[in-house]
Design a protein around this motif. Structure first.
Motif, PDB file in Angstrom:
ATOM      1  N   SER A 257     -44.026 -16.356  19.137  1.00  0.00           N
ATOM      2  CA  SER A 257     -43.878 -16.703  20.558  1.00  0.00           C
ATOM      3  C   SER A 257     -45.203 -16.572  21.295  1.00  0.00           C
ATOM      4  O   SER A 257     -45.502 -17.340  22.221  1.00  0.00           O
ATOM      5  CB  SER A 257     -42.822 -15.810  21.207  1.00  0.00           C
ATOM      6  N   ILE A 258     -46.010 -15.586  20.900  1.00  0.00           N
ATOM      7  CA  ILE A 258     -47.316 -15.400  21.550  1.00  0.00           C
ATOM      8  C   ILE A 258     -48.221 -16.591  21.251  1.00  0.00           C
ATOM      9  O   ILE A 258     -48.942 -17.081  22.139  1.00  0.00           O
ATOM     10  CB  ILE A 258     -47.960 -14.079  21.074  1.00  0.00           C
ATOM     11  N   LEU A 263     -50.782 -21.626  23.001  1.00  0.00           N
ATOM     12  CA  LEU A 263     -50.876 -23.074  22.791  1.00  0.00           C
ATOM     13  C   LEU A 263     -50.446 -23.828  24.050  1.00  0.00           C
ATOM     14  O   LEU A 263     -51.041 -24.850  24.412  1.00  0.00           O
ATOM     15  CB  LEU A 263     -49.999 -23.483  21.604  1.00  0.00           C
ATOM     16  N   THR A 264     -49.433 -23.305  24.734  1.00  0.00           N
ATOM     17  CA  THR A 264     -48.987 -23.899  26.000  1.00  0.00           C
ATOM     18  C   THR A 264     -50.105 -23.881  27.031  1.00  0.00           C
ATOM     19  O   THR A 264     -50.368 -24.887  27.710  1.00  0.00           O
ATOM     20  CB  THR A 264     -47.767 -23.126  26.549  1.00  0.00           C
ATOM     21  N   ALA A 265     -50.772 -22.724  27.163  1.00  0.00           N
ATOM     22  CA  ALA A 265     -51.886 -22.609  28.114  1.00  0.00           C
ATOM     23  C   ALA A 265     -52.998 -23.590  27.769  1.00  0.00           C
ATOM     24  O   ALA A 265     -53.587 -24.227  28.653  1.00  0.00           O
ATOM     25  CB  ALA A 265     -52.417 -21.181  28.120  1.00  0.00           C
ATOM     26  N   PHE A 266     -53.288 -23.725  26.482  1.00  0.00           N
ATOM     27  CA  PHE A 266     -54.349 -24.629  26.040  1.00  0.00           C
ATOM     28  C   PHE A 266     -54.021 -26.079  26.395  1.00  0.00           C
ATOM     29  O   PHE A 266     -54.854 -26.805  26.954  1.00  0.00           O
ATOM     30  CB  PHE A 266     -54.539 -24.485  24.532  1.00  0.00           C
ATOM     31  N   ILE A 267     -52.800 -26.520  26.100  1.00  0.00           N
ATOM     32  CA  ILE A 267     -52.401 -27.912  26.362  1.00  0.00           C
ATOM     33  C   ILE A 267     -52.420 -28.209  27.856  1.00  0.00           C
ATOM     34  O   ILE A 267     -52.941 -29.247  28.300  1.00  0.00           O
ATOM     35  CB  ILE A 267     -51.007 -28.193  25.760  1.00  0.00           C
ATOM     36  N   LEU A 268     -51.865 -27.294  28.657  1.00  0.00           N
ATOM     37  CA  LEU A 268     -51.807 -27.517  30.101  1.00  0.00           C
ATOM     38  C   LEU A 268     -53.204 -27.537  30.722  1.00  0.00           C
ATOM     39  O   LEU A 268     -53.494 -28.360  31.585  1.00  0.00           O
ATOM     40  CB  LEU A 268     -50.945 -26.443  30.765  1.00  0.00           C
ATOM     41  N   CYS A 269     -54.070 -26.617  30.301  1.00  0.00           N
ATOM     42  CA  CYS A 269     -55.439 -26.591  30.831  1.00  0.00           C
ATOM     43  C   CYS A 269     -56.242 -27.800  30.363  1.00  0.00           C
ATOM     44  O   CYS A 269     -57.164 -28.242  31.051  1.00  0.00           O
ATOM     45  CB  CYS A 269     -56.144 -25.305  30.420  1.00  0.00           C
ATOM     46  N   LEU A 286     -49.796 -14.230  32.367  1.00  0.00           N
ATOM     47  CA  LEU A 286     -49.988 -12.819  32.017  1.00  0.00           C
ATOM     48  C   LEU A 286     -48.664 -12.059  31.987  1.00  0.00           C
ATOM     49  O   LEU A 286     -48.465 -11.179  31.139  1.00  0.00           O
ATOM     50  CB  LEU A 286     -50.950 -12.162  33.011  1.00  0.00           C
ATOM     51  N   ALA A 287     -47.745 -12.399  32.908  1.00  0.00           N
ATOM     52  CA  ALA A 287     -46.440 -11.735  32.914  1.00  0.00           C
ATOM     53  C   ALA A 287     -45.661 -12.066  31.650  1.00  0.00           C
ATOM     54  O   ALA A 287     -45.022 -11.184  31.046  1.00  0.00           O
ATOM     55  CB  ALA A 287     -45.649 -12.135  34.148  1.00  0.00           C
ATOM     56  N   THR A 288     -45.716 -13.326  31.225  1.00  0.00           N
ATOM     57  CA  THR A 288     -45.022 -13.727  29.995  1.00  0.00           C
ATOM     58  C   THR A 288     -45.665 -13.075  28.776  1.00  0.00           C
ATOM     59  O   THR A 288     -44.969 -12.647  27.842  1.00  0.00           O
ATOM     60  CB  THR A 288     -45.040 -15.259  29.841  1.00  0.00           C
ATOM     61  N   LEU A 289     -46.986 -12.987  28.768  1.00  0.00           N
ATOM     62  CA  LEU A 289     -47.686 -12.306  27.676  1.00  0.00           C
ATOM     63  C   LEU A 289     -47.256 -10.841  27.596  1.00  0.00           C
ATOM     64  O   LEU A 289     -46.993 -10.313  26.507  1.00  0.00           O
ATOM     65  CB  LEU A 289     -49.199 -12.410  27.884  1.00  0.00           C
ATOM     66  N   GLY A 290     -47.160 -10.186  28.765  1.00  0.00           N
ATOM     67  CA  GLY A 290     -46.698  -8.805  28.797  1.00  0.00           C
ATOM     68  C   GLY A 290     -45.264  -8.671  28.310  1.00  0.00           C
ATOM     69  O   GLY A 290     -44.916  -7.710  27.605  1.00  0.00           O
ATOM     70  N   LEU A 291     -44.418  -9.633  28.667  1.00  0.00           N
ATOM     71  CA  LEU A 291     -43.021  -9.632  28.227  1.00  0.00           C
ATOM     72  C   LEU A 291     -42.917  -9.735  26.704  1.00  0.00           C
ATOM     73  O   LEU A 291     -42.179  -8.973  26.064  1.00  0.00           O
ATOM     74  CB  LEU A 291     -42.276 -10.791  28.889  1.00  0.00           C
ATOM     75  N   LEU A 292     -43.684 -10.663  26.122  1.00  0.00           N
ATOM     76  CA  LEU A 292     -43.635 -10.863  24.670  1.00  0.00           C
ATOM     77  C   LEU A 292     -44.219  -9.666  23.917  1.00  0.00           C
ATOM     78  O   LEU A 292     -43.660  -9.222  22.910  1.00  0.00           O
ATOM     79  CB  LEU A 292     -44.390 -12.143  24.295  1.00  0.00           C
ATOM     80  N   LEU A 293     -45.336  -9.126  24.427  1.00  0.00           N
ATOM     81  CA  LEU A 293     -45.937  -7.951  23.786  1.00  0.00           C
ATOM     82  C   LEU A 293     -45.031  -6.727  23.912  1.00  0.00           C
ATOM     83  O   LEU A 293     -44.867  -5.956  22.961  1.00  0.00           O
ATOM     84  CB  LEU A 293     -47.303  -7.656  24.403  1.00  0.00           C
ATOM     85  N   GLY A 294     -44.438  -6.574  25.100  1.00  0.00           N
ATOM     86  CA  GLY A 294     -43.540  -5.451  25.314  1.00  0.00           C
ATOM     87  C   GLY A 294     -42.338  -5.491  24.387  1.00  0.00           C
ATOM     88  O   GLY A 294     -41.945  -4.475  23.805  1.00  0.00           O
ATOM     89  N   GLY A 319     -35.889  -2.406  29.312  1.00  0.00           N
ATOM     90  CA  GLY A 319     -36.329  -3.098  30.530  1.00  0.00           C
ATOM     91  C   GLY A 319     -37.429  -2.347  31.249  1.00  0.00           C
ATOM     92  O   GLY A 319     -38.399  -2.946  31.734  1.00  0.00           O
ATOM     93  N   PHE A 320     -37.284  -1.017  31.314  1.00  0.00           N
ATOM     94  CA  PHE A 320     -38.301  -0.206  31.981  1.00  0.00           C
ATOM     95  C   PHE A 320     -39.623  -0.263  31.222  1.00  0.00           C
ATOM     96  O   PHE A 320     -40.693  -0.396  31.832  1.00  0.00           O
ATOM     97  CB  PHE A 320     -37.819   1.245  32.078  1.00  0.00           C
ATOM     98  N   PHE A 321     -39.568  -0.183  29.899  1.00  0.00           N
ATOM     99  CA  PHE A 321     -40.778  -0.217  29.071  1.00  0.00           C
ATOM    100  C   PHE A 321     -41.510  -1.551  29.227  1.00  0.00           C
ATOM    101  O   PHE A 321     -42.733  -1.590  29.446  1.00  0.00           O
ATOM    102  CB  PHE A 321     -40.395   0.012  27.606  1.00  0.00           C
ATOM    103  N   ILE A 322     -40.765  -2.651  29.118  1.00  0.00           N
ATOM    104  CA  ILE A 322     -41.380  -3.981  29.213  1.00  0.00           C
ATOM    105  C   ILE A 322     -41.928  -4.222  30.609  1.00  0.00           C
ATOM    106  O   ILE A 322     -43.037  -4.749  30.779  1.00  0.00           O
ATOM    107  CB  ILE A 322     -40.362  -5.075  28.818  1.00  0.00           C
ATOM    108  N   SER A 323     -41.158  -3.826  31.640  1.00  0.00           N
ATOM    109  CA  SER A 323     -41.610  -4.010  33.027  1.00  0.00           C
ATOM    110  C   SER A 323     -42.876  -3.206  33.304  1.00  0.00           C
ATOM    111  O   SER A 323     -43.774  -3.671  34.012  1.00  0.00           O
ATOM    112  CB  SER A 323     -40.499  -3.596  33.987  1.00  0.00           C
ATOM    113  N   THR A 324     -42.956  -2.002  32.733  1.00  0.00           N
ATOM    114  CA  THR A 324     -44.159  -1.165  32.907  1.00  0.00           C
ATOM    115  C   THR A 324     -45.379  -1.823  32.263  1.00  0.00           C
ATOM    116  O   THR A 324     -46.467  -1.853  32.855  1.00  0.00           O
ATOM    117  CB  THR A 324     -43.938   0.228  32.299  1.00  0.00           C
ATOM    118  N   LEU A 325     -45.197  -2.370  31.065  1.00  0.00           N
ATOM    119  CA  LEU A 325     -46.310  -3.027  30.378  1.00  0.00           C
ATOM    120  C   LEU A 325     -46.768  -4.266  31.145  1.00  0.00           C
ATOM    121  O   LEU A 325     -47.980  -4.511  31.291  1.00  0.00           O
ATOM    122  CB  LEU A 325     -45.898  -3.415  28.954  1.00  0.00           C
TER     123      LEU A 325
END
Length: 678
Positions: A257-258, A263-269, A286-294, A319-325
């Motif tokens: 997913s990361i 790849l999404t960022a690359f295509i859009l930019c 960045l929020a989505t990156l944090g969600l996937l990493l969390g 939810g708390f862990f991912i939201s914090t990250l």
């Protein structure tokens, strides 16, 4: 895969930056003139409309219409004035050109009351559907209208300012932005509905799993949310991420997913390089990156709930862990954007998620779809949502905020250094552990984090120590809100000229600047008008003392601690301001005719007779192009404009250390005359 993903991200960033640099060199449009083109879309903007306009030459511009009726598809010949002519350049605020480029347009303009336009109707544009929803929202009550426009049409400026400020301090302002969260709610409901139906007819769909067919059939729902948002950068990122994710499932690829996100960022930019400067796109990415990493790190913990109560606790902790990250990843961008950070965001997200997911966002989207069938029913539904939202805002959620003691440019440099230091320490730890009998390689990340945490604290304290020792005066040259910010060591004071009707605009424009300069407390605030702004400033800052012109004129009260500054009235239009040996003559009228010794003279209106100026070579005219920054030192002062600061790379990143500790050639040096004033 990791190396490929990082290379894709790096290439996207470099490509976007290069495109922006090339955009700066393009021929600029005139600051005022006649333009012919087509209206692309229209959105409400405070007390007017924001209009996207494609010129006949191909460029796109945005203008704020204070009068007139515009709608998508119109062809117009009209007169416009660039907003840059009107606005000044203040510290840590983007220029009009920078804001325009981030929105993918050539410039920002205004259609003023004296301007005229000749328009004719053209073919019906698809954007007219969205415009029709704006017209529907005009029939709603104030709160329902603001909520509908924010959650469906991606325009949040119609919500009451006190609600917006509360959501920012609670760390929930992102709920108003249409992104993957909004898109995912409608998509998720459609996915469940289609999957339920497909299970009733499994024999019709044999080549792929039913889940894949449900994903494909649900995509139009996500496209609807994207269209209603006006193709906002965050919603565009979410839709293309979803599209690539579905394609990966169709071709039976277990793609990370990361990797799909990068790849999404690359295509859009690649197709729209201006997105690299779009704050909505940056926050969403960045929020989505944090969600996937969390989620990835949480799964590695390997917890397995055994019963219902454990499962509820498990989901809340996750939810708390991912939201914090996510909050930690967004921390630098939040500080750079608004100057402070909501500490309680993870907790507030847990409490508020139910309301936003299943009531506000879902029912607002549902009312927009119902409108095209029955507008009365849609109106009743969104009005009910507005009432629930009003009750919800009374819930005493946490509003703890953190304001750093440093200026935002030093913080940016601080956060840029940390990742490089982390990777460097990690490599050194691994290298040294390979020479030992007992390998430390398994603990390399933990040791690196400990080193980085120690370095983080030390570097911050070093920056903070030297920042507290600096003094500066910033003269904000604004025709509507002329004022002066004084920093004396670690204390701040403010001299303003405000009336009650100015507060909302002044607060929105300048409070973020104060946050970004590290202001948490004002020793004193002095207003050159009779209005006392204590109740306004005390909501956002600690304020020791507030004085008005009436107090100094009739009561002869001391405006502020003399160690901060001394303000001496000469008449109703002129004052002497003494700051650490630096004398400033403040003139509020073009008719001021005082000839007094002064090191620096600041007139808020240009004097008609320049012969009355004390010293022509140090006269600072209040022209509306850039703030003036003054650094008092022992026996002299350094004076430069915000424009000059930005032109110097060292001062841009290291202000006020440069030029306070390391004087540059861009600052003008003024030697104090040491003449005793009466």
């Amino acid at each position: 895969m990791k190396i490929t993903a990082l290379l894709i991200l790096l290439f996207s960033f470099l490509f976007g930056c290069l495109y922006f640099e090339r955009a700066k060199t393009k021929d600029e449009l005139p600051s005022r003139g006649e333009f012919y083109g087509e209206v692309l879309k229209v959105e409400p903007y405070f007390y007017g409309n924001k209009v996207w306009f494609r010129l006949s030459s191909g460029e796109e511009i945005i203008f704020i219409a204070h009068h007139g009726i515009f709608y998508p598809g119109m062809n117009c010949l009209l007169t416009l004035t660039s907003k840059e002519v009107k606005e000044g350049l203040n510290p840590f605020r983007p220029t009009t050109k920078e804001l325009a480029r981030a929105q993918g347009v050539a410039d920002l303009y205004e259609f003023k009351p004296r301007d005229r336009a000749v328009c004719k109707e053209s073919e019906v544009a698809i954007e007219s559907i969205r415009y029709e929803l704006f017209r529907f929202s005009d029939k709603l009550s104030g709160l329902a209208k603001g909520l509908f426009q924010a959650l469906v049409l991606n325009v949040e400026n119609q919500l009451p300012s006190e609600y917006l400020e509360t959501l920012k301090k609670q760390g929930l302002y992102h709920q108003l932005a249409i992104s993957g969260f909004n898109l995912g709610i409608l998509y998720g409901i459609l996915y469940k509905a289609f999957l339920f139906l497909l299970k009733r007819f499994p024999f019709l769909f044999k080549h792929y799993p039913l889940q894949v067919y449900a994903m494909i059939l649900s995509l139009p729902g996500a496209l609807v949310v994207l269209f209603l948002s006006g193709f906002a950068g965050s919603a565009l990122r979410a839709f293309f991420f979803l599209l690539l994710f579905v394609f990966s499932k169709i071709f039976f690829r277990q793609t990370s997913s990361i990797f799909i996100l990068l790849l999404t960022a690359f295509i859009l930019c690649l197709f729209d390089p201006y997105l690299i400067g779009n704050l909505s796109f940056q926050f969403s990415f960045l929020a989505t990156l944090g969600l996937l990493l969390g989620n990835l790190y949480w799964q590695k913990i390997g917890l397995s709930p055994a019963n219902l109560w454990q499962k509820i606790l498990y989901l809340n902790l996750q939810g708390f862990f991912i939201s914090t990250l996510i909050s930690l990843i967004l921390l630098p961008l939040m500080l750079y954007r608004i100057g402070y950070f909501s500490v309680a965001t993870p907790v507030n997200n847990l409490i508020a998620s139910f309301f936003w997911s299943f009531i506000f966002i879902l029912l607002s989207l549902l009312s927009a779809l119902i409108y095209f069938v029955n507008d009365d029913l849609a109106k009743i539904l969104i009005e009910v949502v507005g009432v629930i939202f009003k009750w919800y805002m009374k819930i005493p959620l946490f509003d703890w905020i953190y304001i750093p003691s440093l200026s935002v440019n030093l913080l940016t440099l601080y956060f840029l250094v940390l990742p490089f230091f982390f990777f460097l320490i990690q490599k050194l730890v691994i290298k040294e552990s390979s020479k030992k009998i007992l390998s430390l390689k398994p603990f390399a990340k933990i040791l690196s984090l400990l080193f980085v945490f120690t370095f983080l604290i030390l570097l911050y304290n070093v920056f903070n120590f030297f920042y507290k020792k600096t003094d500066f005066v910033i003269v904000f040259k604004d025709k509507n809100f002329p004022h002066i910010l004084v920093k004396n060591q670690d204390k701040y004071s403010l001299l303003v000229n405000l009336t009650a009707k100015d507060i909302d605009v002044f607060k929105a424009k300048y409070f973020p600047v104060y946050y970004k300069l590290g202001v948490k407390r004002f020793e004193c605030v002095f207003n050159f008008s009779p209005f006392n702004p204590y109740s306004i400033f005390s909501r956002d800052f600690e304020v020791k003392k507030v004085s008005t012109v009436e107090e100094i004129r009739y009561l002869e009260n001391e405006v502020c601690d003399p160690r901060m500054f001394e303000l001496i009235p000469l008449d109703e239009q002129a004052y002497i301001l003494e700051i650490k040996g630096l004398t400033l003559l403040l003139g509020f009228s073009s008719k001021v005719s005082l000839v007094i010794p002064a090191e620096l003279s600041i007139f808020y209106n240009k004097p008609k007779n320049r012969e009355i100026l004390p010293f022509d070579d140090v006269y600072v005219e209040s022209e509306r192009q850039s703030a003036i920054i003054i650094l008092p030192k022992d026996g002299y002062a350094l004076v430069f404009s915000e424009r000059e600061r930005r032109a110097s790379e060292l001062a841009y990143f290291l202000f006020p250390f440069v030029p306070y500790y390391f004087e540059g050639s861009f600052a003008k040096k003024i030697v104090f005359h040491r003449i005793n004033l009466p």
